[in-house]
Design an enzyme around this catalytic site. Sequence first.
Site, PDB file in Angstrom:
ATOM      1  N   ARG A 277     -12.239 -12.521  13.176  1.00  0.00           N
ATOM      2  CA  ARG A 277     -11.897 -12.415  11.749  1.00  0.00           C
ATOM      3  C   ARG A 277     -13.111 -12.725  10.876  1.00  0.00           C
ATOM      4  O   ARG A 277     -13.274 -12.201   9.779  1.00  0.00           O
ATOM      5  CB  ARG A 277     -10.726 -13.354  11.405  1.00  0.00           C
ATOM      6  CG  ARG A 277     -10.391 -13.394   9.916  1.00  0.00           C
ATOM      7  CD  ARG A 277      -8.980 -13.901   9.627  1.00  0.00           C
ATOM      8  NE  ARG A 277      -8.692 -15.155  10.301  1.00  0.00           N
ATOM      9  CZ  ARG A 277      -9.108 -16.366   9.895  1.00  0.00           C
ATOM     10  NH1 ARG A 277      -9.852 -16.487   8.820  1.00  0.00           N
ATOM     11  NH2 ARG A 277      -8.792 -17.438  10.576  1.00  0.00           N
TER      12      ARG A 277
ATOM     13  N   TYR B  96      -5.351   6.521  -6.625  1.00  0.00           N
ATOM     14  CA  TYR B  96      -4.369   6.475  -5.552  1.00  0.00           C
ATOM     15  C   TYR B  96      -3.278   5.507  -6.017  1.00  0.00           C
ATOM     16  O   TYR B  96      -3.568   4.346  -6.340  1.00  0.00           O
ATOM     17  CB  TYR B  96      -5.051   5.988  -4.266  1.00  0.00           C
ATOM     18  CG  TYR B  96      -4.083   5.788  -3.128  1.00  0.00           C
ATOM     19  CD1 TYR B  96      -3.258   6.827  -2.703  1.00  0.00           C
ATOM     20  CD2 TYR B  96      -3.976   4.564  -2.485  1.00  0.00           C
ATOM     21  CE1 TYR B  96      -2.363   6.645  -1.670  1.00  0.00           C
ATOM     22  CE2 TYR B  96      -3.084   4.378  -1.446  1.00  0.00           C
ATOM     23  CZ  TYR B  96      -2.276   5.418  -1.047  1.00  0.00           C
ATOM     24  OH  TYR B  96      -1.386   5.232  -0.025  1.00  0.00           O
TER      25      TYR B  96
ATOM     26  N   ASP C  76     -14.036   3.398  -6.345  1.00  0.00           N
ATOM     27  CA  ASP C  76     -13.439   3.894  -5.105  1.00  0.00           C
ATOM     28  C   ASP C  76     -14.110   5.234  -4.805  1.00  0.00           C
ATOM     29  O   ASP C  76     -13.907   6.220  -5.505  1.00  0.00           O
ATOM     30  CB  ASP C  76     -11.925   4.040  -5.272  1.00  0.00           C
ATOM     31  CG  ASP C  76     -11.230   4.459  -3.962  1.00  0.00           C
ATOM     32  OD1 ASP C  76     -11.872   5.138  -3.135  1.00  0.00           O
ATOM     33  OD2 ASP C  76     -10.043   4.118  -3.789  1.00  0.00           O
TER      34      ASP C  76
ATOM     35  N   LYS D 141     -10.241   8.152   5.808  1.00  0.00           N
ATOM     36  CA  LYS D 141     -10.409   9.531   5.342  1.00  0.00           C
ATOM     37  C   LYS D 141     -11.703  10.155   5.890  1.00  0.00           C
ATOM     38  O   LYS D 141     -11.875  10.226   7.084  1.00  0.00           O
ATOM     39  CB  LYS D 141     -10.338   9.551   3.823  1.00  0.00           C
ATOM     40  CG  LYS D 141      -9.151   8.741   3.248  1.00  0.00           C
ATOM     41  CD  LYS D 141      -7.825   9.386   3.584  1.00  0.00           C
ATOM     42  CE  LYS D 141      -6.597   8.506   3.478  1.00  0.00           C
ATOM     43  NZ  LYS D 141      -6.564   7.366   2.625  1.00  0.00           N
TER      44      LYS D 141
HETATM   45  N1  LCS Z   1      -8.263   4.885  -2.027  1.00  0.00           N
HETATM   46  C1  LCS Z   1      -7.990   6.214  -2.033  1.00  0.00           C
HETATM   47  C2  LCS Z   1      -8.747   7.121  -2.945  1.00  0.00           C
HETATM   48  C3  LCS Z   1      -7.008   6.711  -1.180  1.00  0.00           C
HETATM   49  O1  LCS Z   1      -6.763   8.026  -1.198  1.00  0.00           O
HETATM   50  C4  LCS Z   1      -6.292   5.817  -0.337  1.00  0.00           C
HETATM   51  C5  LCS Z   1      -5.228   6.292   0.569  1.00  0.00           C
HETATM   52  C6  LCS Z   1      -6.609   4.456  -0.381  1.00  0.00           C
HETATM   53  C7  LCS Z   1      -7.609   4.036  -1.222  1.00  0.00           C
HETATM   54  C8  LCS Z   1      -5.900   3.459   0.492  1.00  0.00           C
HETATM   55  O2  LCS Z   1      -6.392   3.548   1.774  1.00  0.00           O
HETATM   56  P1  LCS Z   1      -5.575   3.199   3.126  1.00  0.00           P
HETATM   57  O3  LCS Z   1      -5.058   1.811   2.968  1.00  0.00           O
HETATM   58  O4  LCS Z   1      -4.462   4.189   3.231  1.00  0.00           O
HETATM   59  O5  LCS Z   1      -6.609   3.325   4.190  1.00  0.00           O
HETATM   60  N2  LCS Z   1      -4.777   7.581   0.279  1.00  0.00           N
HETATM   61  C9  LCS Z   1      -3.813   8.210   0.882  1.00  0.00           C
HETATM   62  C10 LCS Z   1      -3.409   9.489   0.506  1.00  0.00           C
HETATM   63  O6  LCS Z   1      -3.808  10.117  -0.467  1.00  0.00           O
HETATM   64  N3  LCS Z   1      -2.510   9.915   1.353  1.00  0.00           N
HETATM   65  O7  LCS Z   1      -2.187   8.945   2.281  1.00  0.00           O
HETATM   66  C11 LCS Z   1      -2.997   7.786   2.023  1.00  0.00           C
END
Ligand code: LCS
Length: 347
Positions: free
Chosen positions: A12, A65, A137, A162
């Site tokens: 951790r 998001y 972001d 992603k």
């Molecule tokens: N920031 C952006 C721009 C995102 O698109 C997402 C997830 C996150 C943060 C959060 O990330 P995660 O915890 O899921 O790794 N976006 C998603 C989407 O557009 N479809 O499914 C998840």
Amino acid sequence: FAGTADGYIYTRLGNPTINALEQCMAQLENGVGAVATSSGMGAISTVYMALLGQGAHAVGTSSVYGPSRVLLEKHFSRFGVESTWVDTTHLDNIRAAIRPNTKLVYIESPANPTMQVTDIAAAAEIAHQHGALLVVDNTFASPYLQKPLNLGADVTLHSVTKFLNGHADIVGGIIVVKDAAHYKAIRGMMTAMGCNMDPHQAFMVLRGIKTLGVRMDRAQANAMKIARWLESHPKLNWVRYVGLESHPQYALVKQQMSGFGAMIAFELKGGLEAGRTVMDNVKLATLAVSLGGVETLVEHPASMTHASMSRAHREEAGITDGLVRYSVGLEDADDLIADLAQAFERI
Ligand code: LCS
């Protein structure tokens, strides 16, 4: 344990495989260090926790998001943290929203799912003039196409789920920090909250980053071809792709990004019903959330990724009920166009 010598004690707190990814990302985005997290939301909540506190205020991009906004509005508000969400493509909206207690300006550019683009250098200047920090972001662009710290941002973060990982087989997040004191605060908060990345996730993301450039090149070449085809299609109201001259911030995109990425938003004439018909009838693209992987995905933000936002907030942010989001993968562009064409025929 006194912190006087480097070394690995407990995963951790630090781990050689996770550290390899953190070093890689710090170099790619020009930070003093990076902090890997269990998910993108883990990265976002760590940054909020480290940089905001009782009585603090944040200004954010209204089209983010969904959960990034809901986390502050619904959960951090219980601890006395306030937030204002505005269309950050107009810098005056940021200036107008800033208060004496504003500690953070939080932008997503390009934004999910509207593809709105915010001027990062100008937003940094505004934040700094008021003693606030700028967090970006950078998930949609990835460090291959945009480096927010070079443009003046203090912190950049990603859902590595992603483009960085790229293969839709892990979830993860990372924060890259420009300044040593903020880095220390953010790392301390991540270890305190316990949202560390797992070494296997880190191994997978390092594998993904090896092909980030070639994947992005192919995906964005596909996306440009598909966006141009969509733009000329009579069944669409509009198409938003940052590589099209018709994108409202096209000049800014060319300034602050080195490519256009692989995310497209469009709205069909016939709104939600027509969109549903298309999503139910594509055969090569998959109807699914997430984005940035080798396979093309299509989704409906209003009922899927952004369903946690209120309808009023969605409308304000430009996330209409008819908006369809399309994440372009590495398939053959003509196959993807043929797939969309046959689905459009069904409307
Ligand atoms: N920031 C952006 C721009 C995102 O698109 C997402 C997830 C996150 C943060 C959060 O990330 P995660 O915890 O899921 O790794 N976006 C998603 C989407 O557009 N479809 O499914 C998840």
